[in-house]
Design a protein around this motif. Sequence first.
Motif, PDB file in Angstrom:
ATOM      1  N   HIS A   1       0.943  -1.180  -0.081  1.00  0.00           N
ATOM      2  CA  HIS A   1       0.008   0.053  -0.084  1.00  0.00           C
ATOM      3  C   HIS A   1       1.018   1.378   0.188  1.00  0.00           C
ATOM      4  CE1 HIS A   1      -3.289  -2.839   0.890  1.00  0.00           C
ATOM      5  NE2 HIS A   1      -2.658  -3.203   1.745  1.00  0.00           N
ATOM      6  N   LEU A   2       1.867   1.262  -0.826  1.00  0.00           N
ATOM      7  CA  LEU A   2       2.777   2.329  -0.952  1.00  0.00           C
ATOM      8  C   LEU A   2       2.274   3.327  -1.812  1.00  0.00           C
ATOM      9  CD1 LEU A   2       6.234   0.628  -0.403  1.00  0.00           C
ATOM     10  CD2 LEU A   2       4.818   1.853   1.192  1.00  0.00           C
ATOM     11  N   ALA A   3       2.476   4.582  -1.980  1.00  0.00           N
ATOM     12  CA  ALA A   3       2.165   5.570  -2.983  1.00  0.00           C
ATOM     13  C   ALA A   3       2.972   5.639  -4.364  1.00  0.00           C
ATOM     14  CB  ALA A   3       1.548   6.805  -2.462  1.00  0.00           C
ATOM     15  N   GLY A   4       4.230   5.438  -3.889  1.00  0.00           N
ATOM     16  CA  GLY A   4       5.234   5.761  -4.694  1.00  0.00           C
ATOM     17  C   GLY A   4       6.591   4.919  -4.481  1.00  0.00           C
ATOM     18  N   ALA A   5       7.601   5.090  -5.424  1.00  0.00           N
ATOM     19  CA  ALA A   5       9.003   4.608  -5.236  1.00  0.00           C
ATOM     20  C   ALA A   5       9.822   5.430  -6.077  1.00  0.00           C
ATOM     21  CB  ALA A   5       9.281   3.155  -5.192  1.00  0.00           C
ATOM     22  N   GLU A   6      11.066   5.730  -5.861  1.00  0.00           N
ATOM     23  CA  GLU A   6      11.878   6.286  -6.732  1.00  0.00           C
ATOM     24  C   GLU A   6      13.239   5.681  -6.478  1.00  0.00           C
ATOM     25  OE1 GLU A   6      13.275  10.826  -7.721  1.00  0.00           O
ATOM     26  OE2 GLU A   6      11.425  10.457  -6.937  1.00  0.00           O
ATOM     27  N   MET A   7      14.123   5.404  -7.560  1.00  0.00           N
ATOM     28  CA  MET A   7      15.227   4.835  -7.523  1.00  0.00           C
ATOM     29  C   MET A   7      16.155   5.466  -8.932  1.00  0.00           C
ATOM     30  SD  MET A   7      15.802   0.815  -7.533  1.00  0.00           S
ATOM     31  CE  MET A   7      16.634   0.149  -9.250  1.00  0.00           C
ATOM     32  N   SER A   8      17.203   5.701  -8.124  1.00  0.00           N
ATOM     33  CA  SER A   8      18.280   6.147  -9.356  1.00  0.00           C
ATOM     34  C   SER A   8      19.574   5.356  -9.134  1.00  0.00           C
ATOM     35  CB  SER A   8      18.465   7.766  -9.011  1.00  0.00           C
ATOM     36  OG  SER A   8      17.492   8.300  -8.963  1.00  0.00           O
TER      37      SER A   8
ATOM     38  N   THR B   1      10.831   6.353 -11.588  1.00  0.00           N
ATOM     39  CA  THR B   1       9.924   6.790 -10.556  1.00  0.00           C
ATOM     40  C   THR B   1       8.538   5.896 -11.012  1.00  0.00           C
ATOM     41  OG1 THR B   1      10.967   8.992 -10.525  1.00  0.00           O
ATOM     42  CG2 THR B   1       8.575   8.723  -9.873  1.00  0.00           C
ATOM     43  N   LEU B   2       8.056   5.200  -9.709  1.00  0.00           N
ATOM     44  CA  LEU B   2       6.726   4.473 -10.055  1.00  0.00           C
ATOM     45  C   LEU B   2       5.866   5.272  -8.851  1.00  0.00           C
ATOM     46  CD1 LEU B   2       7.888   1.046  -9.994  1.00  0.00           C
ATOM     47  CD2 LEU B   2       7.379   2.254 -11.765  1.00  0.00           C
ATOM     48  N   LYS B   3       4.558   5.512  -9.514  1.00  0.00           N
ATOM     49  CA  LYS B   3       3.527   5.896  -8.604  1.00  0.00           C
ATOM     50  C   LYS B   3       2.256   5.178  -8.957  1.00  0.00           C
ATOM     51  CE  LYS B   3       5.284  10.863  -8.582  1.00  0.00           C
ATOM     52  NZ  LYS B   3       5.092  12.156  -8.687  1.00  0.00           N
TER      53      LYS B   3
END
Length: 132
Positions: free
Chosen positions: A17-24, A31-33
């Motif tokens: 139930h996470l709204a998003g994730a960002e990875m570099s 970026t996933l939302k």
Amino acid sequence: MTLSDIRQLALWLKEHHLAGAEMSRPGVHLTLKRGVPAVTVAAPAPAAVAVEDNVLRTTGLGRLLLTHPELSEPFVAVGDQLSAGQLVALLQVGELLLPLRSPQAARVVDVRVPCGTHVGYGEAFLGMENPV
């Protein structure tokens, strides 16, 4: 990063139930939302930890964090009274932090894995007993 990796990240977002994730990484920025429903209903937090023989077990592979990376206080300590859905640890998978929650009310009797340890699926990390 492969399409399979991206699909796995999207699945973790949905399951936890996470709204998003960002990875570099060098040469890659992802970026996933997820969409958030317009109406939210108060409900107990989903149990993210398997309980077996009064032991909480990890739900995947990663690095077990007993405190938030930016804080010094642990989420729980021996003797603490837990409520159902209470955050007890984080499972770090790459840059993603997945919450591990107590599925039931209980008292912490021991912490079996030091903070920062790399763990496997189903590894016991917290002993507990049901409240009297």
